[in-house]
Design an enzyme around this catalytic site. Structure first.
Site, PDB file in Angstrom:
ATOM      1  CG  HIS A  87       4.603 -10.389  -2.231  1.00  0.00           C
ATOM      2  ND1 HIS A  87       5.348 -10.267  -2.924  1.00  0.00           N
ATOM      3  CD2 HIS A  87       3.908  -9.531  -1.284  1.00  0.00           C
ATOM      4  CE1 HIS A  87       5.688  -8.799  -2.781  1.00  0.00           C
ATOM      5  NE2 HIS A  87       4.473  -8.377  -1.853  1.00  0.00           N
ATOM      6  CE  LYS A 120       7.898  -6.657   1.481  1.00  0.00           C
ATOM      7  NZ  LYS A 120       7.900  -5.797   0.002  1.00  0.00           N
ATOM      8  CB  SER A 170       3.150   2.217   0.488  1.00  0.00           C
ATOM      9  OG  SER A 170       3.920   2.583  -0.260  1.00  0.00           O
ATOM     10  N   GLY A 213       6.379  -0.806  -1.562  1.00  0.00           N
ATOM     11  CA  GLY A 213       7.435  -0.277  -1.171  1.00  0.00           C
ATOM     12  C   GLY A 213       7.747   1.233  -1.471  1.00  0.00           C
ATOM     13  CD  GLU A 240       0.438  -6.150  -1.235  1.00  0.00           C
ATOM     14  OE1 GLU A 240       1.186  -6.311   0.175  1.00  0.00           O
ATOM     15  OE2 GLU A 240       1.408  -7.280  -1.528  1.00  0.00           O
ATOM     16  CG  ASN A 257       6.019 -10.082   3.298  1.00  0.00           C
ATOM     17  OD1 ASN A 257       6.644 -10.813   3.625  1.00  0.00           O
ATOM     18  ND2 ASN A 257       5.558  -9.641   1.427  1.00  0.00           N
ATOM     19  CD  GLU A 315       8.206  -8.063  -3.142  1.00  0.00           C
ATOM     20  OE1 GLU A 315       8.822  -9.047  -2.448  1.00  0.00           O
ATOM     21  OE2 GLU A 315       8.051  -6.761  -2.590  1.00  0.00           O
TER      22      GLU A 315
HETATM   23  C1  PEP Z   1       4.227  -6.073   0.874  1.00  0.00           C
HETATM   24  O1  PEP Z   1       5.415  -6.241  -0.280  1.00  0.00           O
HETATM   25  O2  PEP Z   1       3.905  -7.342   0.775  1.00  0.00           O
HETATM   26  C2  PEP Z   1       3.827  -4.647   1.400  1.00  0.00           C
HETATM   27  C3  PEP Z   1       3.328  -3.986   1.479  1.00  0.00           C
HETATM   28  O3  PEP Z   1       5.278  -3.998   0.949  1.00  0.00           O
HETATM   29  P1  PEP Z   1       5.277  -2.231   1.699  1.00  0.00           P
HETATM   30  O4  PEP Z   1       4.168  -2.190   2.584  1.00  0.00           O
HETATM   31  O5  PEP Z   1       6.234  -1.844   2.238  1.00  0.00           O
HETATM   32  O6  PEP Z   1       5.306  -1.377   0.448  1.00  0.00           O
END
Ligand code: PEP
Length: 234
Positions: A85, A9, A196, A160, A154, A7, A87
């Site tokens: 997602h 973003k 992460s 993040g 998630e 992803n 966000e």
């Molecule tokens: C995400 O935002 O879908 C995500 C998994 O981010 P990160 O891997 O940076 O934690």
């Protein structure tokens, strides 16, 4: 076979995407690789990478300035779209009902939705993790769906953040999701873990029961970080 979805973003350029596709072209893997990129970078996939969007309008067409429809995404050659997602839920107030409508628009246009669910730290502390993810799946997945869908678990507090839940926490959450999908007649729906993920932890994560792959944010942006994730996910 595991699903490795990136992803991007609101990051990247079309040149960076071409470089990433070139880097992955040299990789021999059984894994299914998907890159979900900003709308302006949507295009056909390659022999070993499918392209996805990160959002789709809940509407079919019309006076919705700034929105992009499922048909428009499908026309680019993209095959997947992330919906719900965290966000989008956090910054755009997307509810499970909105996410379900978006998933329907994706399916109607032949796109596979990657439907995200997950709890905040506040919800985790209040002991609500399983309720949030059960409701997230039941309310965000369109009724009587027969087309392919993917669920991504998630935990919002780990995105993040450079931290991941324990293996037991991931296993427990994925079992709850698998059981919920089973009650809905959707056994076998792939369930990804996201938050992460990196080249060092991906092998342990995909070895957990009911984890069919990963959704990767930050570590999907650079070939030197993403290619080892694809290679290590076995
Ligand atoms: C995400 O935002 O879908 C995500 C998994 O981010 P990160 O891997 O940076 O934690």
């Amino acid at each position: 076979m595991k699903i490795i979805a990136g992803n991007w973003k609101m990051n990247g350029t079309r040149t960076a995407l071409a470089e990433m596709l070139d880097a992955i072209a040299g990789v021999t893997t059984e894994n299914r690789v998907i890159l979900c990129v900003p709308f302006t970078m949507l295009r056909n996939g390659t022999d070993n990478v499918a392209i996805g969007a990160q959002d789709v309008s809940a509407n079919v067409r019309g006076a919705y300035t700034g929105e992009v429809s499922g048909a428009m995404i499908a026309e680019t050659g993209a095959k997947y779209v992330i919906v719900g997602h965290s966000e989008r839920r956090m910054y755009h107030d997307e509810t499970n009902d909105i996410v379900r409508a978006k998933a329907m628009r994706a399916i109607e246009n032949g796109l596979t939705p990657i439907i995200c669910v997950g709890e905040t730290m506040e919800e985790k502390r209040a002991g609500k993790t399983f309720d949030i993810i059960t409701d997230g799946v039941r309310e965000s997945v369109p009724e009587n769906v027969t087309d392919d869908i993917i669920i991504a678990y998630e935990p919002r507090w780990a995105i993040g953040a450079g931290i991941t839940p324990t293996a037991q926490e991931i296993a427990d959450a994925h079992k709850v999701i698998a059981d919920t999908l089973g009650y809905m007649g959707l056994n076998g729906t792939p369930i990804l873990y996201g938050a992460s993920v990196n080249a060092n932890n991906v092998a342990d994560i995909v070895a957990i029961k009911n984890v069919d792959g990963v959704l990767v944010g930050g570590a999907s942006l650079k070939p030197q970080e993403f290619v080892p994730i694809i290679n290590n996910a076995k």
